[in-house]
Motif scaffolding. Structure first.
Motif, PDB file in Angstrom:
ATOM      1  N   TYR A 187      -0.922  -2.750  12.698  1.00  0.00           N
ATOM      2  CA  TYR A 187      -0.943  -4.204  12.851  1.00  0.00           C
ATOM      3  C   TYR A 187      -0.078  -4.783  11.741  1.00  0.00           C
ATOM      4  O   TYR A 187       0.404  -4.058  10.868  1.00  0.00           O
ATOM      5  CB  TYR A 187      -2.377  -4.758  12.821  1.00  0.00           C
ATOM      6  N   PHE A 188       0.122  -6.091  11.759  1.00  0.00           N
ATOM      7  CA  PHE A 188       0.982  -6.721  10.760  1.00  0.00           C
ATOM      8  C   PHE A 188       0.309  -7.985  10.248  1.00  0.00           C
ATOM      9  O   PHE A 188       0.016  -8.902  11.010  1.00  0.00           O
ATOM     10  CB  PHE A 188       2.349  -7.067  11.369  1.00  0.00           C
ATOM     11  N   ASP A 189       0.068  -8.006   8.942  1.00  0.00           N
ATOM     12  CA  ASP A 189      -0.573  -9.153   8.299  1.00  0.00           C
ATOM     13  C   ASP A 189       0.173  -9.449   7.008  1.00  0.00           C
ATOM     14  O   ASP A 189       0.357  -8.546   6.175  1.00  0.00           O
ATOM     15  CB  ASP A 189      -2.040  -8.829   8.010  1.00  0.00           C
ATOM     16  N   SER A 190       0.604 -10.675   6.811  1.00  0.00           N
ATOM     17  CA  SER A 190       1.374 -11.037   5.624  1.00  0.00           C
ATOM     18  C   SER A 190       0.538 -11.032   4.344  1.00  0.00           C
ATOM     19  O   SER A 190       1.091 -11.099   3.249  1.00  0.00           O
ATOM     20  CB  SER A 190       2.037 -12.400   5.816  1.00  0.00           C
ATOM     21  N   ASP A 191      -0.793 -10.936   4.453  1.00  0.00           N
ATOM     22  CA  ASP A 191      -1.637 -10.774   3.269  1.00  0.00           C
ATOM     23  C   ASP A 191      -1.478  -9.330   2.799  1.00  0.00           C
ATOM     24  O   ASP A 191      -1.957  -8.401   3.448  1.00  0.00           O
ATOM     25  CB  ASP A 191      -3.104 -11.075   3.604  1.00  0.00           C
ATOM     26  N   LEU A 192      -0.783  -9.135   1.685  1.00  0.00           N
ATOM     27  CA  LEU A 192      -0.465  -7.797   1.210  1.00  0.00           C
ATOM     28  C   LEU A 192      -1.533  -7.207   0.288  1.00  0.00           C
ATOM     29  O   LEU A 192      -1.337  -6.126  -0.272  1.00  0.00           O
ATOM     30  CB  LEU A 192       0.887  -7.806   0.484  1.00  0.00           C
ATOM     31  N   SER A 193      -2.654  -7.854   0.174  1.00  0.00           N
ATOM     32  CA  SER A 193      -3.692  -7.332  -0.716  1.00  0.00           C
ATOM     33  C   SER A 193      -4.396  -6.133  -0.086  1.00  0.00           C
ATOM     34  O   SER A 193      -4.587  -6.066   1.135  1.00  0.00           O
ATOM     35  CB  SER A 193      -4.718  -8.423  -1.044  1.00  0.00           C
ATOM     36  N   TRP A 194      -4.777  -5.190  -0.952  1.00  0.00           N
ATOM     37  CA  TRP A 194      -5.556  -4.046  -0.490  1.00  0.00           C
ATOM     38  C   TRP A 194      -6.898  -4.529   0.057  1.00  0.00           C
ATOM     39  O   TRP A 194      -7.412  -3.995   1.034  1.00  0.00           O
ATOM     40  CB  TRP A 194      -5.764  -3.031  -1.620  1.00  0.00           C
ATOM     41  N   GLU A 195      -7.442  -5.564  -0.545  1.00  0.00           N
ATOM     42  CA  GLU A 195      -8.752  -6.064  -0.115  1.00  0.00           C
ATOM     43  C   GLU A 195      -8.723  -6.514   1.347  1.00  0.00           C
ATOM     44  O   GLU A 195      -9.649  -6.222   2.106  1.00  0.00           O
ATOM     45  CB  GLU A 195      -9.214  -7.212  -1.022  1.00  0.00           C
ATOM     46  N   GLN A 234       1.226  -2.719   8.528  1.00  0.00           N
ATOM     47  CA  GLN A 234       2.614  -2.310   8.319  1.00  0.00           C
ATOM     48  C   GLN A 234       3.336  -3.159   7.279  1.00  0.00           C
ATOM     49  O   GLN A 234       4.325  -2.718   6.701  1.00  0.00           O
ATOM     50  CB  GLN A 234       3.356  -2.315   9.654  1.00  0.00           C
ATOM     51  N   ALA A 235       2.842  -4.346   6.999  1.00  0.00           N
ATOM     52  CA  ALA A 235       3.444  -5.191   5.965  1.00  0.00           C
ATOM     53  C   ALA A 235       3.248  -4.601   4.573  1.00  0.00           C
ATOM     54  O   ALA A 235       3.977  -4.948   3.647  1.00  0.00           O
ATOM     55  CB  ALA A 235       2.853  -6.599   6.035  1.00  0.00           C
ATOM     56  N   ARG A 236       2.280  -3.703   4.406  1.00  0.00           N
ATOM     57  CA  ARG A 236       1.954  -3.122   3.100  1.00  0.00           C
ATOM     58  C   ARG A 236       2.533  -1.735   2.881  1.00  0.00           C
ATOM     59  O   ARG A 236       2.433  -1.188   1.778  1.00  0.00           O
ATOM     60  CB  ARG A 236       0.425  -3.009   2.938  1.00  0.00           C
ATOM     61  N   VAL A 237       3.128  -1.111   3.882  1.00  0.00           N
ATOM     62  CA  VAL A 237       3.533   0.286   3.785  1.00  0.00           C
ATOM     63  C   VAL A 237       4.459   0.542   2.590  1.00  0.00           C
ATOM     64  O   VAL A 237       4.301   1.533   1.866  1.00  0.00           O
ATOM     65  CB  VAL A 237       4.182   0.769   5.105  1.00  0.00           C
ATOM     66  N   HIS A 238       5.389  -0.355   2.360  1.00  0.00           N
ATOM     67  CA  HIS A 238       6.342  -0.149   1.256  1.00  0.00           C
ATOM     68  C   HIS A 238       5.651  -0.095  -0.106  1.00  0.00           C
ATOM     69  O   HIS A 238       6.206   0.437  -1.067  1.00  0.00           O
ATOM     70  CB  HIS A 238       7.412  -1.252   1.262  1.00  0.00           C
ATOM     71  N   LEU A 239       4.431  -0.619  -0.204  1.00  0.00           N
ATOM     72  CA  LEU A 239       3.716  -0.649  -1.478  1.00  0.00           C
ATOM     73  C   LEU A 239       3.155   0.722  -1.873  1.00  0.00           C
ATOM     74  O   LEU A 239       2.984   1.000  -3.057  1.00  0.00           O
ATOM     75  CB  LEU A 239       2.572  -1.666  -1.415  1.00  0.00           C
TER      76      LEU A 239
END
Length: 192
Positions: A64-72, A97-102
């Motif tokens: 899924y894709f969510d612009s909230d990049l927090s782990w929480e 998927q928005a967090r994968v680069h992290l």
């Protein structure tokens, strides 16, 4: 085997776990949500060998894709997903998927570009033909490299994510479970 999106979905949905996941996923209200990866294409390989549709499936991937990049925020979705599917007795792996680069670089030892959509995540599988996602709400199949390789049992590198060492490892793990699969280690190599 000639594989169309309709045939892929028909075969994938012979796995009752896929049916349950696809029917329940929309209740999470996630943006760009897709059922993806092995639970879809491995059902086709099992069908061709007359094996049970879930044979060899290690987990059920959801993007899924969510612009909230927090782990929480992602962890909250993970916990909701575990609750939603706990009765199925399978491993469901959901990732924003928005967090994968992290986290990708730490996990795999090389960077991943920032993804702009769920489709970008599907586009990054190591094996080109396995880049497949299913939107459970619309029934749309996303397959940027088509479905021919899956139908013919061909494993070739994804030209958008050339990582030869990781590709060979992944392709061999598939071939161990489905020995009839053919590995083409060059993305430009012909199929004949």
């Amino acid at each position: 085997m000639l594989l169309t999106p309709e045939v892929l979905v028909g075969i994938a949905m012979t796995n009752p776990v896929n049916v349950q996941i696809a029917s329940r996923l929309p209740s999470l209200g996630l943006s760009q949500c897709m059922l993806t990866a092995g639970c879809l294409f491995q059902a086709v390989w099992n069908y061709q060998l007359d094996l049970p549709p879930a044979s060899g499936v290690k987990d059920y991937d959801i993007f899924y894709f969510d612009s909230d990049l927090s782990w929480e925020a992602e962890n909250e979705v993970i916990l909701e997903t575990q609750q939603l599917f706990k009765d199925l007795g399978v491993k469901v792996d959901i990732k924003n998927q928005a967090r994968v680069h992290l986290w990708y670089g730490e996990r795999f030892g090389r960077p991943c570009p920032r993804l702009e959509s769920t489709r970008d995540g599907v586009d990054r599988y190591l094996v080109a033909g396995t880049c497949i996602g299913l939107d459970p709400e619309t029934g749309e199949v996303y397959a940027p490299y088509g479905l021919d390789d899956v139908g013919r049992g061909v494993l070739r590198p994804n030209p958008q994510n050339l990582q030869p060492d990781l590709f060979v490892h992944k392709a061999r793990s598939y071939q161990e479970r489905w020995p009839w699969l053919r590995i083409l280690e060059s993305s430009s190599q012909g199929d004949g």
